[in-house]
Design a protein around this motif. Structure first.
Motif, PDB file in Angstrom:
ATOM      1  N   UNK A  96     -19.321  -6.727 -96.584  1.00 23.50           N
ATOM      2  CA  UNK A  96     -20.284  -5.724 -96.157  1.00 23.50           C
ATOM      3  C   UNK A  96     -19.591  -4.614 -95.374  1.00 23.50           C
ATOM      4  N   UNK A  97     -18.553  -4.975 -94.634  1.00 27.43           N
ATOM      5  CA  UNK A  97     -17.758  -3.948 -93.963  1.00 27.43           C
ATOM      6  C   UNK A  97     -17.108  -3.024 -94.976  1.00 27.43           C
ATOM      7  N   UNK A  98     -16.462  -3.652 -95.951  1.00 31.92           N
ATOM      8  CA  UNK A  98     -15.810  -2.852 -96.977  1.00 31.92           C
ATOM      9  C   UNK A  98     -16.811  -1.936 -97.650  1.00 31.92           C
ATOM     10  N   UNK A  99     -17.984  -2.456 -97.912  1.00 38.14           N
ATOM     11  CA  UNK A  99     -18.983  -1.646 -98.590  1.00 38.14           C
ATOM     12  C   UNK A  99     -19.470  -0.484 -97.737  1.00 38.14           C
ATOM     13  N   UNK A 100     -19.636  -0.724 -96.458  1.00 40.36           N
ATOM     14  CA  UNK A 100     -20.040   0.365 -95.566  1.00 40.36           C
ATOM     15  C   UNK A 100     -18.989   1.460 -95.588  1.00 40.36           C
ATOM     16  N   UNK A 101     -17.729   1.067 -95.513  1.00 39.82           N
ATOM     17  CA  UNK A 101     -16.650   2.048 -95.560  1.00 39.82           C
ATOM     18  C   UNK A 101     -16.652   2.781 -96.883  1.00 39.82           C
ATOM     19  N   UNK A 102     -16.854   2.013 -97.948  1.00 37.49           N
ATOM     20  CA  UNK A 102     -16.852   2.640 -99.270  1.00 37.49           C
ATOM     21  C   UNK A 102     -17.998   3.636 -99.399  1.00 37.49           C
ATOM     22  N   UNK A 103     -19.154   3.279 -98.859  1.00 35.10           N
ATOM     23  CA  UNK A 103     -20.276   4.221 -98.877  1.00 35.10           C
ATOM     24  C   UNK A 103     -19.895   5.528 -98.213  1.00 35.10           C
ATOM     25  N   UNK A 104     -19.276   5.398 -97.059  1.00 39.09           N
ATOM     26  CA  UNK A 104     -18.871   6.593 -96.317  1.00 39.09           C
ATOM     27  C   UNK A 104     -17.891   7.424 -97.131  1.00 39.09           C
ATOM     28  N   UNK A 143     -12.153  -4.602 -86.438  1.00 36.88           N
ATOM     29  CA  UNK A 143     -12.853  -4.863 -87.694  1.00 36.88           C
ATOM     30  C   UNK A 143     -12.363  -6.168 -88.302  1.00 36.88           C
ATOM     31  N   UNK A 183     -13.903  -9.859 -89.523  1.00 34.45           N
ATOM     32  CA  UNK A 183     -13.990 -10.158 -90.945  1.00 34.45           C
ATOM     33  C   UNK A 183     -13.476 -11.525 -91.319  1.00 34.45           C
TER      34      UNK A 183
END
Lengths: 128, 128
Positions: free
Chosen positions: B17-25, B4, B8
């Motif tokens: 966007x990676x952080x956000x995907x993780x945060x969504x999860x 990852x 980044x």
DNA sequence: CCGGATCCGCCTAGATACTG
DNA sequence: CAGTATCTAGGCGGATCCGG
């Protein structure tokens, strides 16, 4: 899921302990700043004010608290150098590498889920 | 992590966007009741009041809200049968299976982390 | 430079009571 | 039975000021 569930149905004790383990994991990563902080410190070790620059919008108080949390969880090491005035460097520990697979799974699932949600939103809109 | 991170560092956009995907999860699983609800519905489909029995301590208001959340995220289906009075059954969807690997990773890491923390607590105590 | 201390507003969980 | 309505509480994040 199946694997976990199969173990859980037999008794409630084990199920609860599973849930708690998962919750612990969620907990240490949770909050607005944990991930940004981990990621910025992965790029390079930094001083307090540097971090504040790197992570837009975080206030000293919150930064201080979050760094303390991360330190307690073993992700970050606080290194004090006896200069005058003291220099404090925060650096990522090797233990943070244990997060690799979790974060990767979370990233994959989160991305997939976002697409799924977006798609289902689109369908709704088409209907209306 | 490494994988990852490597992606980044090049640009900040992608990192965010990676952080956000993780945060969504993290977000969809977060809260006191999401996991208990998912697990109890995995055992069997249930009616509103049954769920309230199964998941100790949850109030109707919270249960209602959480079920709505789970439904919006596609984990739970709300089935209304036109009896009098109506019968409402909540059941887990196949989509919930996509959580399998994430939950498993979270469970593994959470368990491991708990042991680590306990161990480091013990050491501290030995010193003092 | 690295924070600590204090105060404050918001959001949300929860308790309790009630309704179609 | 399947929820809503209303109110309260507390915890978190933020702003601001202060100190070693």
């Amino acid at each position: 899921m199946k694997a976990i569930v199969d173990e859980q149905i037999p008794n409630r004790e084990k199920c609860l302990s599973n849930v708690n383990a998962i919750r612990d994991a969620l907990f240490v990563l949770n909050g607005k700043w944990k991930l940004p902080l981990i990621f910025t410190l992965l790029e390079r070790s930094q001083r307090f004010n540097e971090i504040q620059q790197s992570v837009q919008g975080i206030t000293p108080k919150i930064l201080s608290k979050e760094l303390k949390d991360l330190e307690e969880n073993g992700f970050v090491k606080r290194c004090v150098y006896p200069t005058t005035p003291v220099t404090v460097i925060y650096e990522i520990t090797p233990y943070s590498d244990t997060l690799k697979s979790v974060l990767h799974e979370l990233y994959l699932w989160g991305t997939q889920h976002r697409d799924m949600i977006r798609e289902s939103m689109r369908k709704k809109k088409d209907v209306s």
